[in-house]
Each structure stands twice: as structure tokens, then as C-alpha cells.
Write an enzyme that holds these catalytic residues in place. Structure first.
Site, PDB file in Angstrom:
ATOM      1  CG  HIS A  59      33.888  39.360  47.837  1.00 54.68           C
ATOM      2  ND1 HIS A  59      34.417  40.634  47.813  1.00 54.68           N
ATOM      3  CD2 HIS A  59      33.518  39.077  46.583  1.00 54.68           C
ATOM      4  CE1 HIS A  59      34.353  41.090  46.571  1.00 54.68           C
ATOM      5  NE2 HIS A  59      33.810  40.166  45.805  1.00 54.68           N
ATOM      6  CG  ASP A  60      36.813  38.526  44.860  1.00 56.41           C
ATOM      7  OD1 ASP A  60      35.823  37.770  44.815  1.00 56.41           O
ATOM      8  OD2 ASP A  60      36.834  39.655  44.331  1.00 56.41           O
TER       9      ASP A  60
ATOM     10  CG  ASP B 189      30.046  45.194  44.662  1.00 54.75           C
ATOM     11  OD1 ASP B 189      30.547  45.537  43.588  1.00 54.75           O
ATOM     12  OD2 ASP B 189      30.578  44.409  45.465  1.00 54.75           O
TER      13      ASP B 189
ATOM     14  CG  ASP C  20      32.505  43.425  40.208  1.00 54.71           C
ATOM     15  OD1 ASP C  20      33.174  42.927  41.120  1.00 54.71           O
ATOM     16  OD2 ASP C  20      32.214  42.798  39.169  1.00 54.71           O
TER      17      ASP C  20
ATOM     18  CD  GLU D 168      37.328  43.533  41.638  1.00 54.12           C
ATOM     19  OE1 GLU D 168      37.648  42.476  42.176  1.00 54.12           O
ATOM     20  OE2 GLU D 168      36.534  43.587  40.686  1.00 54.12           O
TER      21      GLU D 168
HETATM   22  C1  GLC Z   1      35.016  40.914  41.023  1.00 54.52           C
HETATM   23  C2  GLC Z   1      34.323  40.463  42.272  1.00 54.52           C
HETATM   24  C3  GLC Z   1      34.242  38.987  42.254  1.00 54.52           C
HETATM   25  C4  GLC Z   1      33.443  38.576  41.057  1.00 54.52           C
HETATM   26  C5  GLC Z   1      34.001  39.168  39.778  1.00 54.52           C
HETATM   27  C6  GLC Z   1      33.013  39.084  38.668  1.00 54.52           C
HETATM   28  O1  GLC Z   1      36.313  40.473  40.956  1.00 54.52           O
HETATM   29  O2  GLC Z   1      34.982  40.967  43.401  1.00 54.52           O
HETATM   30  O3  GLC Z   1      33.702  38.452  43.424  1.00 54.52           O
HETATM   31  O4  GLC Z   1      33.429  37.186  40.965  1.00 54.52           O
HETATM   32  O5  GLC Z   1      34.301  40.531  39.907  1.00 54.52           O
HETATM   33  O6  GLC Z   1      31.961  39.979  38.883  1.00 54.52           O
END
Ligand code: GLC
Ligand code: CA
Length: 571
Positions: free
Chosen positions: A343-344, A121, A223, A277
Site C-alpha cells: 500500500h506504500d 497491523d 508498522d 516493517e
Molecule cells: C508505514 C505504513 C505507511 C504509513 C506509515 C506511518 O510506513 O506502511 O502506510 O503511512 O508507516 O504509519
């Protein structure tokens, strides 16, 4: 039901015979089955209550046995953990909770020996405020690192409002007394946004990526990268910013220049998977990210389908149309990711299936059949191969996630309904999806010998690896059968996707076909029995997988029991 089914089928039948393969060339990352590990929650090897790299090493046989071909690790770098590792303070080091670089190297070697690739990541829309760059940057206005971040001098007045996803005040500018200036943080105030307009910062990021690529990692998940480019004149934005931030934050001018540079310097030099993402605001944005001839990224995750589940349920016809549209759009150009949890998000079965005792196993197997039979690279989130469910905490004190905690504060500051907010969290909180892996029915699920960092779901007494491993009909063994099936059936990877009964409210039926091989997937997304009749059924040949031991099928009609999932080969 029969009549409706026949009606929708009629107009579709012709197309099935026209078994075109989608215009896709073959790549390992299209064939990959990715398993996402939230490292804090997978396996603790030293009793401190926190999952770690050694714990993952100890479970490589388990990973291999799943039949997955790659793992994606959420951030494992040094971090003060304001957002569990998404606030990096040293991109070239491993968080002490997780181990050290040596353990990392040995994890990578052992994964590769097991035929499993590793995806890292990369969190570079922002860093931690405890990163050396930020410490320097905030120390004085003429520090060489000043321009690594976005600063607004206070003598110019208050900067135009920017929305913060995690801040309890909702404001993304934070005043810093040290230099009498505001800095920008789209996420928490401990996650200052990096300034991608600065070529020095960009070079630092590429060097960091090379550092990991040289070690031999197999891919990068970028990310929140769609937010990296910003209009640094920071004009006023329209009033709907807070509710529509993607529209104003995503894919701003400059993003493709940065990605092309990243491709030239890093991605093109190694055989790596790259995934962003977020896929922007529309299909056009997504194509600009992932179309092969653009030389930017391999794929992105779009959230359209992930956002559909609501506490009162969701409309399957809508879900189908979202998946069908994304498939159609990227049929011959570009590539997509397939997932419904990470995880979100809260747990897969609690949002898209039915986590009651009666249907949990069946509906999880059905969902895994779905995710592993679609076109696009599938991502399975740890625990979803067991049907782990939402934990549903009752008090805010039980939560760990900054977005839940600051969200609660925000509701409190605005005099909102806290009880109602707790209900929202029960269904949707990210912590639902972060509770430790359930290995056994023993104390602490054998995740740790210490005190787990986040409460373990009490249902580990009956939802756990040990029990499912022994049971040939378990969710886990169904998952293993599905990964095998995908790996041995090229049509499930590259075959053309055709949704057969798009308006059917309960069943998701589609074919995946190549000239030499075709399959028919039938999924009952409901707890009712569903009778289907459509022409393609006549060509049904062998049952490749079935999540029940029953089959009620006659030449041109079939009855699916609640949450039944069947894949047939087609003659
Ligand atoms: C992305 C991640 C998330 C994180 C955010 C800030 O959305 O998946 O878990 O809190 O970025 O880095
Ligand atoms: Ca540990």
C-alpha cells in the site's frame, strides 16, 4: 547472447549439483502465502463507498480460491484517518467505516474455517493525536500521560531539527501552545510519536497485542517499528538527516530490549507470525531482528528491492543481485519476506513489469511466478493477482494520500516545479496502489453501489475478476496455479536458491533445490526474445508452469519469448 549465457553458466554448474537444503527448520509462517488487503479498497458491503469487513467476509470464497494461506489487513482500528488508519485513536476498537468488533469476530471465525490466517497491523511508533493518551498528554505538563509522548519544553529553546516524512514543512517537532512545548512526529503532525522509554506505554502496547491475540489473530505486522527507539536527549543530527533518515532513525539503542520484552510478554505466548516493517540499515541490523535464537521477530521487510524501480526503468542485474544477497545472507539463519508492492507503493506491473496492453498480462504472470518461487514468505498485494495498474491522476485534487498532498505543498512552499512533482506522483504515488478492487466491468467495478472513496481505474472495463475467472489463461488463473505449485513443491519454500546467470541483463534464472527435489525457474524480464544456454538445462524434466502456451526448448538451449516464465522440475 548464447555465448554470454554459456560463459556465466560455466562457473555455476558445479554448485547446482551440490543440492543442499538451506539450514532452515519448518514453520507455518515460512510456508505461508500472504495476501495483503487494503480494507478501504477491497469490497464495500453497504454502499457508503468504503470497503469494509463485511465486504471481506463476502469474498472469503474468492480468497480461498486464490490459494493464499493468510491475509494481512492494513489498520482497521478507530482513526480520524489522517493517514488512512495509520493514526489510531482506539487500538481496541474497529473503525466505524469498517464495521464493529462483532463483525471482526465473525470475519476471523470464517477465515479460520476457510483455512486462512489473519495478520493485524500494529501501529505503535505513533498514535493519532486524537487518541485519549495524547489528549491527556498534551493537557498539562504533569498529566500522568505526559511521558507517553516526546515533549520538548519551549523554554529550553527550539529542539534540534528532526525530519518528518509527511509534514509539508519537513519539521517533525510541532509547537503546541497549550503547554508551551513541542511534540515529536516523524510522520504527519496528527501522528505523534509514542515514547517507548516509558514502561507504562510499553505495557499498554503489549496488552493491546494480547487483546487481539486472545481473539485468535495469527500474526502482527509492526508498522514503522524500527523507528520506535530514540535518543531522548535529542542531540543535533548531521545535515544529511533529511535525505538519509533511516541511518539516524532506524534501530536505535533500546529497540532490542523492547522487542525482547514484547516477545516474552506476547509473541512467545501465541503461535503468531511477526514481521517488522523495515529491516534496519544493514544485514547486521536485520539479523538482530530476525535470527531465531534472539527471540525477537520472525521476519522483516527490507526495501532494497522495492526502491529500485524508477520511471525510466531499472537494472535487472541490480535487482537480481539484491535478491541474491538477501537470500544468501539469510540462507541458514533468520528469514525474509518477498514482495515488490504494497500500500506504500505504486502497482507491481506498472513498476516492475510492462503495463502496456500487449505485455501487461504476460509480465504480471511472470512477476507473480517470480514472487511465488523465491525463498522467503511471499506477500501479494490485492489486485496484483489481476494485473491492476497505476491510475495516473492528472491533478492533485484527485489524490487522497497525505504524503502526496503534503509533498505537493512542500514543493509549492519551496517554489519547486509542481508539474514535475505531478509526474513523479503518476509513477510512484501510493494512491496508484490504493484504487478499489476491480471485481467486474460494471459500474464502479462492483466494488460499491455508492460513490467510491477513491476513483476506480477506468480499465476495470477489461481488467477485472469476473472476466479473468472465466478465462483459463488469465493472470488470475495463473496466480492460482502458482499458489498451488508453491504449496505442493517443498523446494519452492525451503529449497536452496542459486542464481545461475547473475549478469544476464534480461533473464532471471535460478534453481530452488532440495536433496530430493529441484526446480529451475526461468524468467524473461524483457519484451525481447532471449536465448539461453547453460548446463543445468540438460537436466530439465517436466514443465511445472509456463505463462505462455509455447515452449521452444532443446536439450541445452531454450528461447524465452517476451516476459515468458517457466518452471521446470530438474532430474
Ligand atoms: C508505514 C505504513 C505507511 C504509513 C506509515 C506511518 O510506513 O506502511 O502506510 O503511512 O508507516 O504509519
Ligand atoms: Ca462500506
Amino acid at each position: 547472447m548464447l555465448a554470454i549465457a554459456a560463459m556465466f553458466a560455466a562457473c555455476k554448474e558445479e554448485k547446482i549439483d551440490d543440492q543442499m537444503t538451506s539450514g532452515q527448520n519448518k514453520k507455518w509462517w515460512k510456508e505461508a502465502i500472504v495476501y495483503q488487503i487494503y480494507p478501504r479498497s477491497f469490497k464495500d458491503s453497504n454502499g457508503d463507498g468504503i470497503g469494509d469487513l463485511r465486504g471481506i467476509i463476502d469474498q472469503i470464497d474468492y480468497l480461498k480460491g486464490l490459494g493464499i494461506t493468510a491475509i494481512w489487513l492494513n489498520p482497521i482500528y478507530s482513526s480520524p484517518n489522517a493517514d488512512n488508519g495509520y493514526d489510531v485513536s482506539d487500538y481496541r476498537n474497529i473503525h466505524q467505516d469498517f464495521g464493529d468488533l462483532q463483525t471482526f469476530d465473525s470475519l476471523l471465525v470464517k477465515l479460520h474455517e476457510a483455512g486462512i490466517k489473519l495478520i493485524m497491523d500494529i501501529v505503535v511508533n505513533h498514535s493519532s493525536d486524537e487518541h485519549e493518551w495524547f489528549k491527556q498528554s498534551r493537557s498539562s505538563r504533569d498529566n500522568p500521560y505526559r511521558d507517553y509522548y516526546h515533549w520538548w519544553p519551549a523554554e529550553k529553546g527550539k529542539p534540534a531539527h528532526r525530519y518528518s516524512l509527511f509534514d509539508a514543512s519537513g519539521e517533525a517537532w510541532k509547537y503546541d501552545t497549550l503547554t508551551n512545548a513541542y511534540y515529536l512526529h516523524y510522520f504527519a503532525d496528527k501522528q505523534p510519536d509514542l515514547n517507548w522509554e516509558n514502561p507504562k506505554l510499553r505495557q499498554e502496547v503489549y496488552d493491546i497485542m494480547k487483546f487481539w491475540a486472545e481473539k485468535g489473530v495469527d500474526g502482527f505486522r509492526l508498522d514503522a517499528f524500527q523507528f520506535a527507539a530514540k535518543d531522548t536527549t535529542f542531540p543535533e543530527l548531521p545535515g544529511d538527516l533529511d535525505t538519509n533518515f533511516i541511518k539516524y532513525y532506524a534501530m536505535q539503542e533500546g529497540i532490542h530490549t523492547y522487542l525482547k520484552e514484547m516477545y516474552d510478554q506476547v509473541l512467545s505466548k501465541y503461535d503468531v507470525l511477526s514481521v517488522a516493517e523495515g529491516a534496519g540499515r544493514n544485514f547486521e541490523d536485520a539479523h538482530l531482528l530476525v535470527d531465531e535464537e534472539r527471540n525477537e521477530l520472525n521476519m522483516a521487510y527490507a526495501f532494497d528491492a522495492v526502491d529500485i524501480a524508477k520511471p525510466h526503468g531499472y537494472d535487472l542485474v541490480h535487482l537480481k543481485s539484491v535478491f541474491s544477497k538477501w537470500d544468501k545472507e539469510f540462507e541458514s539463519k533468520g528469514w525474509i519476506s518477498i514482495f515488490l508492492s504494497n500500500h506504500d507503493q505504486a502497482r507491481l506491473v506498472s513498476r516492475y513489469g510492462n503495463d502496456s496492453e500487449e505485455y501487461r498480462a504476460l509480465s504480471t504472470k511472470m512477476l507473480n511466478t517470480f514472487l511465488l518461487s523465491m525463498r522467503g514468505t511471499p506477500y501479494t498485494y490485492y489486485g496484483d493477482e489481476l494485473g491492476m495498474t497505476n491510475i495516473r491522476f492528472n491533478t492533485i485534487e484527485e489524490y487522497n494520500d497525505i504524503s502526496a498532498i503534503n509533498g505537493y505543498k512542500k514543493v509549492m512552499n519551496n517554489g519547486g516545479d509542481l508539474q514535475k512533482y505531478l509526474e513523479v506522483l503518476k509513477f510512484g504515488s501510493r494512491d496508484n496502489g490504493r484504487t478499489p478492487m476491480q471485481w467486474t466491468s460494471n459500474q464502479n467495478a462492483d466494488f460499491t453501489t455508492g460513490t467510491p472513496w477513491l476513483k476506480i481505474n477506468p480499465n476495470h472495463s477489461y481488467i477485472n475478476v469476473a472476466e479473468q475467472d472465466k478465462d483459463s489463461t488469465s493472470i488470475l488463473n495463473h496466480f492460482r496455479a502458482m499458489t498451488q505449485l508453491r504449496k505442493s513443491t517443498e523446494a519452492l519454500v525451503y529449497g536452496k536458491y542459486e542464481c545461475l546467470l547473475p549478469e544476464h541483463p534480461k533473464a532471471f534464472v535460478y534453481t530452488r533445490s532440495m536433496p530430493e527435489q529441484s526446480t529451475l525457474v526461468m524468467l524473461n524480464f524483457s519484451k525481447e526474445q532471449v536465448n539461453l544456454s547453460f548446463p543445468a538445462l540438460k537436466r530439465a524434466d517436466k514443465v511445472l508452469i509456463n505463462n505462455t502456451n509455447g515452449l521452444s526448448y532443446k536439450r541445452d538451449s531454450i528461447t524465452l519469448t517476451p516476459y515468458q516464465a517457466i518452471i521446470f522440475s530438474l532430474k
